[in-house]
Design a protein around this motif. Sequence first.
Motif, PDB file in Angstrom:
ATOM      1  N   THR A  58       0.296   0.338  11.625  1.00 18.34           N
ATOM      2  CA  THR A  58      -0.110   1.462  10.426  1.00 18.34           C
ATOM      3  C   THR A  58       0.685   1.079   9.215  1.00 18.34           C
ATOM      4  O   THR A  58       0.519   0.882   8.211  1.00 18.34           O
ATOM      5  CB  THR A  58       0.116   2.863  10.921  1.00 18.34           C
ATOM      6  N   SER A  62      -0.628  -1.155   5.508  1.00 21.05           N
ATOM      7  CA  SER A  62      -0.125  -0.579   4.405  1.00 21.05           C
ATOM      8  C   SER A  62       0.744  -1.399   3.404  1.00 21.05           C
ATOM      9  O   SER A  62       0.644  -1.254   2.220  1.00 21.05           O
ATOM     10  CB  SER A  62       0.274   0.942   4.373  1.00 21.05           C
ATOM     11  N   ASN A  63       1.366  -2.460   4.165  1.00 23.55           N
ATOM     12  CA  ASN A  63       2.149  -3.237   3.325  1.00 23.55           C
ATOM     13  C   ASN A  63       2.051  -4.827   3.717  1.00 23.55           C
ATOM     14  O   ASN A  63       2.960  -5.387   3.565  1.00 23.55           O
ATOM     15  CB  ASN A  63       3.600  -3.067   3.882  1.00 23.55           C
TER      16      ASN A  63
END
Length: 76
Positions: A58, A62-63
């Motif tokens: 997760t 996102s990164n």
Amino acid sequence: MPTLVRLAKSTIVLYAGDHLPPHFHVRMNDGREALIVIDNLTVLSGSIKPYELAEVLTWAQSNRTALRQKWQELNP
């Protein structure tokens, strides 16, 4: 070996001069490790169960841009 983030049960790190494909290392608090491919977030190697990687994946999703940039910086 820059530590990128410390999560509840793991740490995400990148190494300079590392091998292809671009990947990051996940170290669980108990010492187990896995290598995750940045582009598709698949497990390259390691002994960590998929459910244990949920928080890591997760965060990585996102990164991903930051992971790619840091990989390029450490592995020109």
